[in-house]
Each structure stands twice: as structure tokens, then as C-alpha cells.
Design a protein around this motif. Structure first.
Motif, mmCIF file in Angstrom:
data_model
loop_
_atom_site.group_PDB
_atom_site.id
_atom_site.type_symbol
_atom_site.label_atom_id
_atom_site.label_comp_id
_atom_site.label_asym_id
_atom_site.label_seq_id
_atom_site.Cartn_x
_atom_site.Cartn_y
_atom_site.Cartn_z
ATOM 1 N N THR A 122 0.832 -1.196 0.000
ATOM 2 C CA THR A 122 0.000 0.000 0.000
ATOM 3 C C THR A 122 0.871 1.252 0.000
ATOM 4 O O THR A 122 0.619 2.193 -0.765
ATOM 5 C CB THR A 122 -0.934 0.009 1.230
ATOM 6 N N ARG A 123 1.893 1.254 0.834
ATOM 7 C CA ARG A 123 2.807 2.407 0.891
ATOM 8 C C ARG A 123 3.464 2.621 -0.473
ATOM 9 O O ARG A 123 3.575 3.747 -0.940
ATOM 10 C CB ARG A 123 3.865 2.185 1.972
ATOM 11 N N GLU A 124 3.905 1.549 -1.105
ATOM 12 C CA GLU A 124 4.551 1.664 -2.416
ATOM 13 C C GLU A 124 3.573 2.149 -3.478
ATOM 14 O O GLU A 124 3.946 2.916 -4.368
ATOM 15 C CB GLU A 124 5.191 0.334 -2.814
ATOM 16 N N ALA A 125 2.316 1.716 -3.386
ATOM 17 C CA ALA A 125 1.307 2.180 -4.344
ATOM 18 C C ALA A 125 1.059 3.677 -4.175
ATOM 19 O O ALA A 125 0.914 4.411 -5.169
ATOM 20 C CB ALA A 125 0.006 1.396 -4.167
ATOM 21 N N ILE A 126 1.014 4.126 -2.941
ATOM 22 C CA ILE A 126 0.827 5.549 -2.668
ATOM 23 C C ILE A 126 2.020 6.335 -3.206
ATOM 24 O O ILE A 126 1.867 7.372 -3.866
ATOM 25 C CB ILE A 126 0.642 5.812 -1.156
ATOM 26 N N LEU A 127 3.203 5.842 -2.945
ATOM 27 C CA LEU A 127 4.420 6.520 -3.395
ATOM 28 C C LEU A 127 4.464 6.590 -4.922
ATOM 29 O O LEU A 127 4.795 7.634 -5.495
ATOM 30 C CB LEU A 127 5.652 5.813 -2.840
ATOM 31 N N ALA A 128 4.120 5.508 -5.595
ATOM 32 C CA ALA A 128 4.096 5.499 -7.064
ATOM 33 C C ALA A 128 3.065 6.500 -7.595
ATOM 34 O O ALA A 128 3.332 7.233 -8.559
ATOM 35 C CB ALA A 128 3.804 4.098 -7.583
#
Length: 186
Positions: free
Chosen positions: A4-10
Motif C-alpha cells: 500500500t505504501r509503495e502504491a501511494i508513493l508510485a
């Protein structure tokens, strides 16, 4: 949760690249990532911290400091100038660099984050790797010069700079950048 964190960052990197700092919102990033805005705030705190994290996550400029180790300092000005221009001209990295420059002009806090990043993560390690005196000044001069050229060429599209062939510009920049990095500063 890490996905989820990586999706937000992307989603944030894409938004900053496409819309710029000012137009990017927590709600917009959350929507693009398919999460609640509260989750963006939980992971990153606020928009400035989100921008800073997006800036430092796998930055396109990270490869610049490796140029010292990959070929020494003899023609580093040429290799650095060429690689920097290539980053600006590549579709994926160019958009991110453009977002960074636009972010600098949009917000004092974004400007401070970019200045800190460029100094700490890119130019200072490069200058230290060379082992020359006055590494911080050399790093600042190199970064300022290259960023100024990139801003005029890719952001403002100032002619005739904007339409010069890359290799012609590399030939012009290389001796100046080399002097900043290894030459006599007077």
C-alpha cells in the motif's frame, strides 16, 4: 501494508511528475492509489513529506555519483554532462526531473527539500569521490551550472540552447564541468 505504501508513493511520483507540486493533492494521490486519504497521511504525514519521500525514492540522479567509480576523473566533465542530459531527455526520468524543478518554484519547503537532496545525495558524494579540495563548493558549482542549463533547455525552452544537439551541448559543457570538479578554482 508495504504494498500500500509503495502504491501511494508510485501514485505520488506520477502526480508530481504530471501535475506538479502545487496541483498534486493528498486526495488525488489517495484516489490514484485506491486508498483513503487518511492512509496517505498516516504513511507520510503531509504533502511536503510525501514530496520529499517521492523525491528521494530511487532518484534518477543517483547514477551520477557512480560515474567517478566507473571511469575516473580524467573525462568526468564530459561523462557527467552527457549522462545528466540523457536523464532529462529520457521520458521516464525527464518527467520526474521536470516535476522536481517545478516543485522548487512552487513552494519554499519543496525548494529546501530539493536543495538538500541535490547537495547531500548527488553533488557532494560526487565531489567527495573525486577527492579534490573544497568538495562542497565544487559540488555546488557543478550542480548549479547543470541545473541552470537544464532549466533553460528543458523547462523554459530558451533558444538556441533548447535546439542544440545533445553532443554539441556536451562538448560545450564538459570543459566547464571538468573545471568545477577537478580544476583550479582560483
Amino acid at each position: 501494508m508495504s504494498g500500500t505504501r509503495e502504491a501511494i508513493l508510485a501514485a505520488a511520483q506520477q502526480s508530481f511528475a504530471e501535475q506538479g507540486y502545487t496541483a498534486t493533492t493528498i486526495r488525488g494521490v489517495a484516489s490514484a492509489a485506491g486508498v483513503d486519504p487518511a492512509l496517505v497521511l498516516q504513511f507520510f504525514g503531509n504533502k511536503d513529506k510525501l514530496f520529499n519521500t517521492a523525491l528521494r525514492a530511487d532518484p534518477p540522479t543517483r547514477s551520477l555519483a557512480a560515474l567517478v567509480h566507473d571511469g575516473g576523473v580524467a573525462n568526468l566533465g564530459e561523462r557527467l554532462s552527457r549522462r545528466y542530459l540523457e536523464l532529462w531527455e529520457a521520458p521516464d526520468t525527464g518527467a520526474r526531473l521536470l516535476a522536481v524543478v517545478r516543485g522548487v518554484s512552487a513552494s519554499p519547503s519543496a525548494s529546501a527539500m530539493v536543495a538538500s537532496f541535490m547537495s547531500d545525495e548527488v553533488m557532494l558524494p560526487l565531489a567527495r569521490a573525486i577527492g579534490a579540495d573544497r568538495a562542497e563548493l565544487r559540488a555546488n558549482l557543478t550542480g548549479a551550472h547543470l541545473l541552470g542549463v537544464a532549466t533553460a533547455r528543458y523547462v523554459l525552452r530558451v533558444e538556441p540552447l533548447a535546439s542544440l544537439e545533445r553532443e554539441e551541448l556536451v562538448a560545450i559543457l564538459a570543459p566547464l564541468v571538468q573545471r568545477y570538479l577537478t580544476g583550479d578554482l582560483g
